[in-house]
Scaffold this active site. Structure first.
Site, PDB file in Angstrom:
ATOM      1  N   ASN A 178       0.879  -1.166   0.000  1.00 41.68           N
ATOM      2  CA  ASN A 178       0.000   0.000   0.000  1.00 41.68           C
ATOM      3  C   ASN A 178       0.921   1.222   0.000  1.00 41.68           C
ATOM      4  O   ASN A 178       1.408   1.646   1.046  1.00 41.68           O
ATOM      5  CB  ASN A 178      -0.890  -0.029   1.239  1.00 41.68           C
ATOM      6  N   ARG A 238      -2.503  -2.123  -3.458  1.00 41.20           N
ATOM      7  CA  ARG A 238      -3.728  -1.381  -3.225  1.00 41.20           C
ATOM      8  C   ARG A 238      -3.707  -0.132  -4.115  1.00 41.20           C
ATOM      9  O   ARG A 238      -2.743   0.639  -4.096  1.00 41.20           O
ATOM     10  CB  ARG A 238      -3.800  -0.951  -1.763  1.00 41.20           C
ATOM     11  N   HIS A 289     -12.926   2.412  -0.022  1.00 40.81           N
ATOM     12  CA  HIS A 289     -12.819   1.405   1.059  1.00 40.81           C
ATOM     13  C   HIS A 289     -13.457   0.080   0.637  1.00 40.81           C
ATOM     14  O   HIS A 289     -13.933  -0.695   1.476  1.00 40.81           O
ATOM     15  CB  HIS A 289     -13.521   1.882   2.357  1.00 40.81           C
ATOM     16  N   LEU A 341     -14.972   3.249   9.836  1.00 37.89           N
ATOM     17  CA  LEU A 341     -14.697   4.527  10.485  1.00 37.89           C
ATOM     18  C   LEU A 341     -13.244   4.603  10.933  1.00 37.89           C
ATOM     19  O   LEU A 341     -12.885   4.174  12.036  1.00 37.89           O
ATOM     20  CB  LEU A 341     -15.640   4.700  11.695  1.00 37.89           C
ATOM     21  N   GLY A 392     -10.143   8.048   7.307  1.00 39.84           N
ATOM     22  CA  GLY A 392     -11.169   8.201   6.277  1.00 39.84           C
ATOM     23  C   GLY A 392     -12.346   7.351   6.713  1.00 39.84           C
ATOM     24  O   GLY A 392     -12.169   6.381   7.449  1.00 39.84           O
ATOM     25  N   ARG A 444     -11.399  15.600   6.639  1.00 36.74           N
ATOM     26  CA  ARG A 444     -12.306  15.845   5.508  1.00 36.74           C
ATOM     27  C   ARG A 444     -13.728  16.029   6.016  1.00 36.74           C
ATOM     28  O   ARG A 444     -14.125  15.366   6.977  1.00 36.74           O
ATOM     29  CB  ARG A 444     -12.250  14.667   4.522  1.00 36.74           C
ATOM     30  N   ARG A 450      -9.355   9.666  19.086  1.00 31.70           N
ATOM     31  CA  ARG A 450      -9.056   9.409  20.501  1.00 31.70           C
ATOM     32  C   ARG A 450      -8.798  10.717  21.250  1.00 31.70           C
ATOM     33  O   ARG A 450      -9.271  10.924  22.369  1.00 31.70           O
ATOM     34  CB  ARG A 450      -7.818   8.516  20.624  1.00 31.70           C
ATOM     35  N   GLY A 470     -10.329   1.868  12.748  1.00 33.64           N
ATOM     36  CA  GLY A 470      -9.824   2.377  14.035  1.00 33.64           C
ATOM     37  C   GLY A 470     -10.892   2.855  15.007  1.00 33.64           C
ATOM     38  O   GLY A 470     -10.896   2.458  16.182  1.00 33.64           O
ATOM     39  N   GLU A 492      -7.847  -5.467   5.372  1.00 36.02           N
ATOM     40  CA  GLU A 492      -7.746  -5.140   3.944  1.00 36.02           C
ATOM     41  C   GLU A 492      -6.595  -5.879   3.278  1.00 36.02           C
ATOM     42  O   GLU A 492      -6.681  -6.250   2.111  1.00 36.02           O
ATOM     43  CB  GLU A 492      -7.594  -3.624   3.783  1.00 36.02           C
TER      44      GLU A 492
HETATM   45  P1  ADP Z   1      -6.704   4.835   8.624  1.00 35.25           P
HETATM   46  O1  ADP Z   1      -7.907   5.326   7.903  1.00 35.25           O
HETATM   47  O2  ADP Z   1      -5.548   5.771   8.577  1.00 35.25           O
HETATM   48  O3  ADP Z   1      -6.347   3.379   8.344  1.00 35.25           O
HETATM   49  P2  ADP Z   1      -7.486   3.813  11.233  1.00 35.25           P
HETATM   50  O4  ADP Z   1      -8.469   2.791  10.756  1.00 35.25           O
HETATM   51  O5  ADP Z   1      -6.210   3.324  11.834  1.00 35.25           O
HETATM   52  O6  ADP Z   1      -7.166   4.888  10.141  1.00 35.25           O
HETATM   53  O7  ADP Z   1      -8.257   4.709  12.309  1.00 35.25           O
HETATM   54  C1  ADP Z   1      -7.615   5.799  12.894  1.00 35.25           C
HETATM   55  C2  ADP Z   1      -8.617   6.463  13.855  1.00 35.25           C
HETATM   56  O8  ADP Z   1      -8.995   5.497  14.847  1.00 35.25           O
HETATM   57  C3  ADP Z   1      -8.016   7.644  14.582  1.00 35.25           C
HETATM   58  O9  ADP Z   1      -8.940   8.722  14.578  1.00 35.25           O
HETATM   59  C4  ADP Z   1      -7.819   7.114  15.990  1.00 35.25           C
HETATM   60  O10 ADP Z   1      -7.908   8.106  16.972  1.00 35.25           O
HETATM   61  C5  ADP Z   1      -8.978   6.147  16.102  1.00 35.25           C
HETATM   62  N1  ADP Z   1      -8.744   5.183  17.188  1.00 35.25           N
HETATM   63  C6  ADP Z   1      -7.758   4.271  17.292  1.00 35.25           C
HETATM   64  N2  ADP Z   1      -7.832   3.637  18.493  1.00 35.25           N
HETATM   65  C7  ADP Z   1      -8.892   4.176  19.147  1.00 35.25           C
HETATM   66  C8  ADP Z   1      -9.490   3.965  20.434  1.00 35.25           C
HETATM   67  N3  ADP Z   1      -9.004   3.057  21.282  1.00 35.25           N
HETATM   68  N4  ADP Z   1     -10.572   4.709  20.750  1.00 35.25           N
HETATM   69  C9  ADP Z   1     -11.078   5.609  19.920  1.00 35.25           C
HETATM   70  N5  ADP Z   1     -10.554   5.870  18.686  1.00 35.25           N
HETATM   71  C10 ADP Z   1      -9.483   5.169  18.321  1.00 35.25           C
END
Ligand code: ADP
Length: 420
Positions: free
Chosen positions: A32, A113, A202, A231, A234, A263, A306, A352, A405
């Site tokens: 990726n 990807r 996605h 979520l 992105g 965004r 977070r 995330g 993914e």
């Molecule tokens: P990407 O789209 O870059 O792959 P991710 O799927 O890793 O992103 O998601 C990142 C988001 O997930 C960030 O906003 C991060 O704060 C949130 N996140 C990760 N761990 C937690 C948690 N324990 N509680 C709440 N939000 C979280």
């Protein structure tokens, strides 16, 4: 061909010793590549077993950083990584120094990807010169994402000239959307000349998560209707009917739909012209603001969910509003996609935020009673990995389903090779 089962690790198989089975047993090197980063994973398509993962960051900046993880042990390298050629040199050096030995592991393919496949690519393709040319032509559709993907492909072709390389598109899963879902009510010439329509993103995640959700529900994929809420930084929602995407919240670009890290998601289409009139803002400035300065970052001062939740917990009113806006937008899209499906079997949270925030899930599902979802508060609060978070009596089920993914890309690559 039968679908894999994440629980028992059933291989991609259509019979013992078949090409599909052979391809499923060997790993795929999943790449990726972004403009300044490169993520990779060596993953066995049949079982989803990850043999190594890596992240190369700050490509083209002063100080590059590469982390290669095998057996839970991270190996960090800090050095200048001026371009994607250097990044691939680092990748091969990390495998050479810390294993697994790429010669011995003998990947069956490289799976890349690629964010935008336009209307041209409705499924995974074997990369050749013609495909590369088409990808370059598609750059205007995803100027922030596709150039990095293409740079990764070009260097991977030079580095591993003997391996088949395939492109797996974020958009491909949504090519099953009907015209009523993907057509914008804009002049015909825009649609015809420039292929302006909704594409969705996605797709590998929505495909993987909707399939796993049907498996967790114990109903055949072809008969299962799911709304997947991906979520992460992105974010997008997708209505999956019988394993096929029929509508999604993102459209032409990854800007539309849900509120994201930087965004904004849905906006009034009159906004660019209005801002230009009242502030003299140029289109590139507007584009930058919508891609990099909006979403959670604009509302709460941080793009990291977070951090926003920590601020909210400390009573910060901006973070409180940001959370409410995120939830409101999610509820609105969930309701709309449920009606598009006509019948809803399950809602799945992933990525995330979806996987890790019980507060967010509870806030959304707390307002989804109309759909027939009844939250199991205890299950939601303690959810780890794949978890049912609705009560046993809930008419519509809800799940947390961690996305994968890389595995989906490996499966796509193995399936394509098996059918060649
Ligand atoms: P990407 O789209 O870059 O792959 P991710 O799927 O890793 O992103 O998601 C990142 C988001 O997930 C960030 O906003 C991060 O704060 C949130 N996140 C990760 N761990 C937690 C948690 N324990 N509680 C709440 N939000 C979280």
């Amino acid at each position: 061909m039968s679908m894999p089962d994440a629980q028992d690790g059933a291989p991609v198989t259509d019979g013992a010793g078949s090409p599909a089975e052979a391809a499923g047993q060997r790993p795929v090197l999943v790449i990726n590549a972004g403009s300044s980063s490169l993520k990779y994973q060596l993953v066995v398509a049949g079982s989803g077993t990850s043999l190594a993962t890596g992240l190369i960051e700050r490509i083209g900046l002063d100080e590059g950083r590469a982390t290669h993880t095998v057996d839970g042990q991270g190996h960090v390298l800090e050095q200048e990584i001026p371009d994607h050629t250097a990044a691939f040199e680092v990748l091969t050096a990390q495998f050479r120094d810390h294993g697994p030995d790429l010669q011995e592991a003998a990947p069956v393919a490289i799976g890349h990807r690629v964010v935008h496949g336009g209307a041209k690519f409705a499924s995974t393709v074997l990369i050749d010169d013609e495909v590369l040319k088409t990808l370059r032509r598609l750059v205007p559709l995803a100027p922030l994402h596709n150039p990095g993907n293409i740079a990764g492909i070009e260097v991977a072709l030079e580095t591993f000239p003997d391996l088949p390389q395939v492109a797996v598109f974020d958009t491909a899963f949504h090519q099953s959307m009907p015209p009523a879902a993907y057509t914008y009510a804009i002049p015909l010439s825009w649609r015809q000349t420039f292929n302006i329509r909704s594409y969705g993103f996605h797709g590998t995640s929505h495909s993987y998560v909707s399939r796993r959700t049907a498996e967790l529900l114990g109903t055949p994929l072809e008969e299962t209707n799911v709304v997947v809420l991906h979520l992460g930084n992105g974010a997008s929602a997708c209505a999956v009917e019988g394993g096929r995407s029929v509508d999604t919240s993102m459209g032409l670009s990854p800007l539309g739909g849900l509120v994201m890290g930087t965004r904004p998601g849905d906006l009034d289409p009159g906004l660019p012209a209005h801002m230009s009139r009242v502030s003299g803002m140029t289109l590139p400035e507007f584009d930058h603001a919508l891609n990099k300065e909006s979403g959670l970052k604009a509302l709460a001062g941080s793009s990291d969910f977070r951090e926003v939740m920590d601020l909210r917990d400390s009573g910060d009113p901006d973070a409180e509003l940001a959370f409410d806006v995120v939830v409101h937008r999610l509820v609105r899209h969930l309701g709309a996609l449920a009606l598009v499906l006509g019948r809803l079997d399950a809602v799945a949270f992933t990525a995330g935020i979806g996987e890790n925030s019980p507060e967010l899930r509870a806030a959304v599902l707390g307002r989804a009673g109309l759909l027939g979802v009844e939250l199991d508060e205890q299950a939601n609060a303690g959810a780890r990995g794949e978890t049912r978070i609705s009560t046993p009596d809930s008419a519509v089920a809800a799940f947390v389903v961690p996305t994968n993914e890389e595995w989906e890309i490996a499966l796509e690559a193995a399936r394509l090779l098996a059918n060649h």
